[in-house]
Design an enzyme around this catalytic site. Structure first.
Site, PDB file in Angstrom:
ATOM      1  N   SER A   1     -27.616  47.286 -26.190  1.00  0.00           N
ATOM      2  CA  SER A   1     -27.417  48.282 -27.244  1.00  0.00           C
ATOM      3  C   SER A   1     -26.401  47.783 -28.262  1.00  0.00           C
ATOM      4  O   SER A   1     -25.472  47.038 -27.923  1.00  0.00           O
ATOM      5  CB  SER A   1     -26.903  49.580 -26.613  1.00  0.00           C
ATOM      6  OG  SER A   1     -26.426  50.459 -27.601  1.00  0.00           O
TER       7      SER A   1
ATOM      8  N   LYS B   1     -23.401  48.986 -20.620  1.00  0.00           N
ATOM      9  CA  LYS B   1     -24.207  47.939 -21.252  1.00  0.00           C
ATOM     10  C   LYS B   1     -23.373  46.678 -21.478  1.00  0.00           C
ATOM     11  O   LYS B   1     -23.837  45.551 -21.225  1.00  0.00           O
ATOM     12  CB  LYS B   1     -24.778  48.438 -22.590  1.00  0.00           C
ATOM     13  CG  LYS B   1     -25.835  49.518 -22.445  1.00  0.00           C
ATOM     14  CD  LYS B   1     -27.110  48.995 -21.804  1.00  0.00           C
ATOM     15  CE  LYS B   1     -28.222  50.024 -21.793  1.00  0.00           C
ATOM     16  NZ  LYS B   1     -29.448  49.554 -21.137  1.00  0.00           N
TER      17      LYS B   1
ATOM     18  N   TYR C   1     -21.387  55.080 -21.448  1.00  0.00           N
ATOM     19  CA  TYR C   1     -22.732  54.487 -21.490  1.00  0.00           C
ATOM     20  C   TYR C   1     -22.679  53.092 -22.109  1.00  0.00           C
ATOM     21  O   TYR C   1     -23.216  52.131 -21.558  1.00  0.00           O
ATOM     22  CB  TYR C   1     -23.681  55.384 -22.298  1.00  0.00           C
ATOM     23  CG  TYR C   1     -24.919  54.647 -22.744  1.00  0.00           C
ATOM     24  CD1 TYR C   1     -25.891  54.263 -21.831  1.00  0.00           C
ATOM     25  CD2 TYR C   1     -25.105  54.310 -24.086  1.00  0.00           C
ATOM     26  CE1 TYR C   1     -27.022  53.558 -22.238  1.00  0.00           C
ATOM     27  CE2 TYR C   1     -26.226  53.615 -24.503  1.00  0.00           C
ATOM     28  CZ  TYR C   1     -27.178  53.241 -23.572  1.00  0.00           C
ATOM     29  OH  TYR C   1     -28.277  52.534 -23.979  1.00  0.00           O
TER      30      TYR C   1
END
Length: 384
Positions: A133, A162, A158
């Protein structure tokens, strides 16, 4: 020459299902898994999105309901198939939720990836495309963002999962030269397959902007909330790089081609259009395409929100031969087609599947009773 087989985690999700279309059309065999954390399923454990993928492509894929935290089941699936590549989408991904339940996110996303990589190694599979991302870049120091931009100053849990997985994969490829891994850093995927058969069907509260805009256009929501109207942008609202989901999907096929041609251990690529679009610009385009009003209500800024972010995707163009082909108008038009053709997303498929499962169970029960009577037994009571 036999087809190459791609193992797709999170295959029933929004990005995974669209990628499966591209993979099948590129003549790969596909083995997909999903635990349905972010996607719909029938009572029989089938994925409506993937059934529709098969309809679109007129090709079959293999699907298993499986959680990456179940290492034993993951290995059992690898035992059954000759896997050549892995595309790893599976993750829970709601930014706000990640801040409330950090352990859940670290466990699911990071440990799930470790289980996957261990299964790959045990079965001599060393080629992976990882779904990363743009949030690994944090608050950008310069725009547009190149792959050399510093990473790690991430603003949410989140995004940190990643970033952590990227670092883990990088360390792995340094330690073990057999690995060949591409991390694709997505910007903001939107839209749907042009057939209108598959699209984004959020299973949680609307956390992405485009589905929310569509709900407003349908009349199901009164307005979109725009968090911050006084940023240093052309109209004061946040700017993002929106990319059509089918362009994103084709980027994965391009990445697989790269893995088959060159061994570089680990490499990152941005997938975006390179154009920044503000919240108000996106809403205005949706209004123009649909002819429906999308009122915007400006709210106070949210803590941690980034003002502006868009990609420099020249590395993907030069090295993968990939560029985004579809316009913002295409993104809105395809999203609207999906939304109007499927106002309840995949829920009708799920209801039909549940009804079929219930009907089959009832038939089976009736057959068992009938057989029991024929054999002189009914409901466990002897007929004598």
């Amino acid at each position: 020459m036999s087809k190459k087989c791609v193992f797709v985690t999170g295959g029933a999700g929004y990005i995974g299902s669209h990628c499966c279309v591209e993979l099948l059309q590129a003549d790969y065999d596909v083995v997909a898994i999903d635990n349905f954390a972010n996607s719909r399923h029938t009572g029989a454990g089938e994925a409506p999105a993937l059934k529709r993928v098969e309809e679109i492509t007129s090709k079959k894929l293999t699907f298993y309901q499986c959680d990456l935290l179940d290492a034993e089941k993951v290995n059992a699936i690898f035992d059954k198939h000759q896997i050549d590549y892995v595309i790893h989408f599976a993750a829970i991904k709601a930014v706000g939720e990640s801040m409330q339940f950090p352990l859940l996110y670290y466990k699911n996303n990071v440990i799930g990836t470790i289980n996957l990589v261990e299964a790959m190694k045990a079965h001599n599979v060393y080629h992976m495309v990882f779904s990363s991302s743009c949030c690994v870049y944090g608050d950008p120091e310069h725009l547009p963002i190149t792959e050399d931009h510093p990473t790690g100053n991430v603003t949410n849990v989140y995004g940190r999962t990643k970033y952590l997985i990227e670092e883990m994969l990088k360390d792995l490829t340094h330690a073990e030269p057999k690995w060949n891994i591409i991390s694709l850093r997505y910007f903001n995927p939107v839209g749907a397959h042009p057939s209108g058969r598959i699209g984004e069907d959020p299973t949680k509260n609307f956390t992405n902007l485009m589905p929310y805009i569509a709900q407003v256009a349908l009349g199901n929501k009164p307005h979109i909330n725009v968090f911050g109207g006084d940023y240093n942008t052309p109209d004061g609202t946040g700017v993002r790089d929106y990319i059509h989901i089918m362009d994103l999907a084709s980027g994965h096929v391009a990445a697989l081609n790269k893995l088959s041609q060159e061994h570089f251990r680990y490499k990152t690529y941005n997938l975006g259009t390179g154009e920044g679009v503000s919240v108000k610009q996106l809403a205005a385009m949706f209004e123009r395409v649909t002819g429906r009003p999308v009122p915007c209500l400006v709210q106070p800024r949210r803590l941690g929100d980034i003002v502006s972010m868009f990609a420099n995707a020249s590395r993907a163009r030069q090295e993968l031969g990939w560029t985004a082909q579809r316009s913002l108008e295409d993104m809105c038009r395809d999203m609207w087609r999906w939304q109007t053709m499927n106002p309840r997303g995949y829920q009708d498929d799920c209801d039909a599947g549940a009804a079929a499962t219930t009907g089959q169970a009832a038939l089976a029960k009736a057959a068992a009773v009938t057989n029991g009577v024929a054999n002189g037994v009914s409901n466990g009571v002897s007929g004598h």
